[in-house]
Design an enzyme around this catalytic site. Structure first.
Site, PDB file in Angstrom:
ATOM      1  N   TYR A 226      21.648   4.237  -7.076  1.00  0.00           N
ATOM      2  CA  TYR A 226      21.376   2.799  -7.230  1.00  0.00           C
ATOM      3  C   TYR A 226      21.974   2.220  -8.505  1.00  0.00           C
ATOM      4  CZ  TYR A 226      17.334   4.852  -9.706  1.00  0.00           C
ATOM      5  OH  TYR A 226      16.528   5.611 -10.508  1.00  0.00           O
ATOM      6  N   ARG A 374      21.184  -2.220 -24.127  1.00  0.00           N
ATOM      7  CA  ARG A 374      22.154  -1.490 -23.302  1.00  0.00           C
ATOM      8  C   ARG A 374      22.972  -2.455 -22.467  1.00  0.00           C
ATOM      9  NH1 ARG A 374      20.091   3.004 -19.328  1.00  0.00           N
ATOM     10  NH2 ARG A 374      19.254   1.126 -18.359  1.00  0.00           N
TER      11      ARG A 374
END
Ligand SMILES: *Cc1c(COP(=O)(O)O)cnc(C)c1O
Length: 415
Positions: A226, A374
């Site tokens: 995913y 991130r």
């Protein structure tokens, strides 16, 4: 900064992967830098899912296990993922989650070496990897040695020290937080040199850059679909077992789909001869088939070109942040191409709020406690210009303190 924006425009104009953007549904105006967490929706998946539900399930009913080829899907799709991670057919199955597949391969790898009793893991791995490693070690009475993530000298010393007691080393190729990347060939060789077996987690590798599992002689691997493979939320994971280990692959979750003859309904378990033995029970079929449709986005993609673009994107992002050196922002990800994957991690004490403020400006990244911002770069659907714009927004949010508002500083459940 006009200079870097101009360069980004030129790179976009000559980008051999630019047309792959059309294979994705990305909302207008959104710059999506979170494909390392949940990949974007590929074009065609929604239509395929509708057909699967209406025709294959709705009309075909139980017959679709045969007529629509549902039953062989875990191995069929495994082979397709194998093509992206350097695995010849027959060694990859798609099933369960990364956590569960890691449990299976760690148990099998440790059982294959009953005279060895050391499992080496890394301290700053994704927590589920650490939890699973310890639970397996407890079950099988094996000692866990934890090394510093990204510290190859520490790893080598631990391998040396364990020597003939070393059963398994289990690492994630690209660290989920820092983006630091191990050298798969040299680490695997080092582990093999003392007779240990190597387990690689490819969650932040598969679909992000070329991987060569067979070429590196890797023993086992697991990974998510995913993230960079865009399989959709909760899509099933993959598991790789090198052909030479398949006969002896004794994973503990004996289920009927791993049986040599599932439809003979024997009372006694007999493992399937090939990679099917990695399966346990019935697949999450809708998610599995959605993943299959999503993988069309990778058809015809040159993985070396993908890597080249990923490096160009991440270089540009870091260049802008460097040039405007926003206060307190530290780039955590290594600069060297060999030492990083397809993400850039930054550190800032107000990281959470900065990410929220960026999301409010349609630049989507994420945050990992305590202070890491991130940004993942999926080269199939990102342009160089978008990446420069995202970096400029980030610098602006930090320098103007636009993040310092209650709606950005209040934490939500998923970060
Ligand atoms: C994303 C990720 C996982 C997720 O595991 P699930 O079982 O799918 O929840 C595990 N390990 C690593 C290294 C990851 O990056």
């Amino acid at each position: 900064m006009t200079d870097v924006m101009e360069r980004a425009g030129l790179l976009d104009a000559s980008d051999p992967l630019a047309h792959f953007r059309n294979r994705f549904v990305v909302p207008d105006g959104v710059i999506y830098l979170d494909g390392n967490s949940l990949g974007a929706l590929p074009v065609g998946v929604a239509e395929r899912l509708r057909d699967i539900v209406q025709d294959e399930w709705g009309r075909g009913l139980i017959r679709s296990w045969n007529d629509a080829n549902w039953y062989p899907a875990p191995i069929r799709i495994g082979d397709r993922i194998g093509g992206l991670i350097g695995a010849a057919p027959g060694q990859v199955a798609v099933c369960d989650s990364t956590s569960i597949n890691l449990f299976k391969v760690l148990c099998a790898a440790l059982r294959a070496a009953p005279d060895r009793n050391v499992l080496i893991v890394e301290r700053d791995n994704f927590p589920t990897n650490t939890y699973i490693a310890h639970s397996v070690a407890d079950l099988l009475n094996v000692a866990v040695v934890s090394v510093e993530s990204g510290d190859v000298a520490d790893l080598n010393a631990a391998v040396e020290d364990a020597g003939e007691r070393l059963a398994v080393v289990s690492l994630t190729e690209v660290n989920y937080k820092t983006g630091w990347r191990y050298s798969m060939p040299s680490v695997t060789d080092r582990v093999h040199s003392v007779g240990g077996r190597m387990v690689w987690d490819l969650c932040h590798s598969a679909g992000a850059f070329p991987v060569d599992l067979d070429g590196c002689g890797v023993d086992y691997a697991v990974g998510c679909t995913y993230k960079y493979l865009n399989g959709g939320p909760g899509a099933p994971a993959f598991v790789y077992v090198a052909a030479r280990h398949l006969d002896g692959f004794d994973q503990p979750l004996h289920g009927w789909h791993g049986h040599a003859a599932p439809f003979s309904f024997d009372a006694a378990f007999e493992p399937a001869p090939g990679i099917d033995r990695a399966l346990a029970g019935t697949a999450a079929q809708l998610s599995l088939l959605a993943l299959e449709a999503a993988l069309d986005a990778f058809d015809g993609v040159d993985m070396n070109a993908l890597r080249a673009k990923s490096l160009a994107l991440t270089d540009l992002f870091m260049e802008v942040i460097d040039a405007q050196r926003a206060s307190d922002i530290e780039i955590v990800t290594p600069r060297s191409e060999h030492d990083r994957g397809s993400q850039v991690a930054l550190r800032h004490p107000n990281g959470y709020a900065i990410v929220q403020a960026l999301i409010a400006r349609n630049v989507i990244g994420d945050f990992r406690a305590p202070d890491v911002l991130r940004f993942g770069f999926a080269p199939l659907y990102l342009s160089h210009t978008e990446v420069v714009r995202a970096a400029l927004e980030l610098v602006d949010v930090v320098t103007t303190r636009a993040w310092d508002r209650p709606e950005f500083t209040t934490r939500r459940t998923v970060t």
